[in-house]
Design a protein around this motif. Structure first.
Motif, PDB file in Angstrom:
ATOM      1  N   SER A 172       0.798  -1.231   0.000  1.00  0.00           N
ATOM      2  CA  SER A 172       0.000   0.000   0.000  1.00  0.00           C
ATOM      3  C   SER A 172       0.828   1.277   0.000  1.00  0.00           C
ATOM      4  O   SER A 172       0.332   2.339  -0.350  1.00  0.00           O
ATOM      5  N   GLY A 189      -4.520   3.108   0.668  1.00  0.00           N
ATOM      6  CA  GLY A 189      -3.109   3.294   0.339  1.00  0.00           C
ATOM      7  C   GLY A 189      -2.964   4.033  -0.977  1.00  0.00           C
ATOM      8  O   GLY A 189      -3.932   4.586  -1.505  1.00  0.00           O
ATOM      9  N   LEU A 232      -1.002  -0.058  -4.606  1.00  0.00           N
ATOM     10  CA  LEU A 232      -1.972  -1.120  -4.292  1.00  0.00           C
ATOM     11  C   LEU A 232      -2.193  -2.040  -5.493  1.00  0.00           C
ATOM     12  O   LEU A 232      -2.293  -3.263  -5.355  1.00  0.00           O
ATOM     13  N   HIS A 278      -5.983  -2.816   4.885  1.00  0.00           N
ATOM     14  CA  HIS A 278      -4.649  -2.609   5.459  1.00  0.00           C
ATOM     15  C   HIS A 278      -4.700  -2.256   6.959  1.00  0.00           C
ATOM     16  O   HIS A 278      -3.914  -2.776   7.758  1.00  0.00           O
TER      17      HIS A 278
END
Ligand code: KG4
Ligand code: ZN
Length: 353
Positions: free
Chosen positions: A19, A92, A97, A120
């Motif tokens: 991320s 992210g 990603l 995440h």
């Protein structure tokens, strides 16, 4: 889509994290950590003073296969043995990603394994299971990194996480990085300030964002660090204008105290508000020495059990995604579709896609 199997000892899950600027591949069997390989592109961002998304994306692309190979070797497993593949779907950097998600989808498709797109932030919470076992609920999680700063209420790692509050401007790590630059310290600034902060924490009374009585109503569990960052910059500029030396150890300690005081006070207040007796921390800033000490002191005083994963599990890694995936598989939840997309602003309440 194949249904996941869960052998004794828990499912064997591969987790992929991409991320931000760390390419992480972790492998777990249930709550047992088998491998946690991380390739960081932080060196490539130093000269820019912050993470450059395009640079991070390309670095993920280059690091993904070697990191995956290292993880399989460390765990001594073959990809065909896996029960599932978990991957960060958000939040992210979009381009970053996408690299992890595309890699996970390719593996899932080629190996005919179920895919689990996960959150995440929930991964930062779940990683604690690897070190401290099942989490008593409800508990509070304080997530503090370069990209996020939030207080979460956790009722279930797989289906019940809600945000109590978060930063309205800079993340705590971002404040460390920006203040480090003002103090002439390298990026990423957190560890440098942590080491430099050997002086008097009361040398300058820097502002504590959202800590006044009037803030309790609207921003009781929110944070604000941009005023603090500006206050440090102004203080340093004034000193330099007067031709005086800047006492680095004292200014760093005073800044750090302002951050850690607010983080730990609000974490205690959140525990009290929801009746939680457990507090866990995660994110890069959770490695901070002063934050750990202050949280330990205040938790002890409030009868709260503090769960602090080791620093290598607090920063972004694949094991946190793998263990969250293992929990989801153990719950019997359905896998994600191979069509899922990355969501750069995925809310923490969406733990899996
Ligand atoms: O979780 P992380 O590795 O990546 C994300 O931002 O998601 O966190 C990185 C952040 C950086 O801002 C860095 O300065 C900060 O964590 N950090 C620290 C310490 N170690 C890393 N901040 C304060 N004290 C530390 N010891
Ligand atoms: Zn993170």
């Amino acid at each position: 889509m194949p249904e996941p199997a869960a052998p004794s000892g828990g499912p064997l899950i591969l987790g992929i994290e991409s991320s931000c600027d760390e390419t992480g591949v972790g492998i777990v069997r249930g709550h047992q950590l088998l491998a946690n390989e991380v390739a960081s592109s932080v060196e490539e961002h130093i000269r820019f003073g912050g993470v450059v998304p395009e640079v991070a994306s390309r670095a993920h692309l280059e690091a993904m296969v070697p990191t995956l190979e290292r993880a399989c070797a460390a765990a001594d497993i073959d990809l065909t043995e896996l029960d599932g593949i978990a991957v960060t779907a958000g939040p992210g950097l979009m381009g970053a990603l996408v690299v992890g998600l595309a890699s996970a989808k390719a593996l899932a498709y080629a190996l005919d394994k179920p895919l689990y797109g996960v959150n995440h932030l929930a991964g930062h919470v779940a990683v604690d299971l690897l070190e401290h076992g099942p989490l008593p609920t409800p508990c509070v999680a304080l997530l503090v990194s370069g990209g996020h700063t939030s207080l979460l209420r956790v009722d279930s790692i797989t289906s019940g996480i809600s945000e109590l509050g978060s930063t309205v401007d800079d993340a705590a790590g971002e404040a460390y990085d920006k203040v480090a630059r003002v103090l002439g310290l390298p990026y990423p600034g957190g560890p440098h300030i942590d080491r430099a902060a050997t002086g008097d924490p009361a040398y300058v009374a820097f502002p504590r964002g959202f800590s006044m009585r009037k803030d309790r109503e609207q921003h009781r569990f929110d944070f604000s660090f941009s005023g603090l960052k500006t206050a440090v910059a102004r203080w340093v500029e004034a000193r330099e204008r007067d031709g005086e030396e800047v006492p680095l150890a004292d200014v760093a300690a005073s800044f750090q105290e302002a951050v850690c005081d607010v983080l730990s006070a609000k974490a205690m207040d959140a525990c009290a508000a929801i009746g939680a007796t457990d507090l866990l921390i995660g994110g890069g800033v959770a490695a901070n020495g002063r934050l750990r000490t202050l949280l330990a002191e205040r938790s002890a005083a409030h009868g709260i059990a503090l769960r602090t994963p080791r620093p290598g599990l607090c920063t972004d890694n694949g094991a946190m995604i793998a263990v969250l995936g293992a929990e989801i598989v153990s719950d019997g939840a359905r896998p994600s579709s191979l069509d899922i997309g990355a969501d750069s602003s995925l809310p923490v309440s969406r733990i899996s896609l």
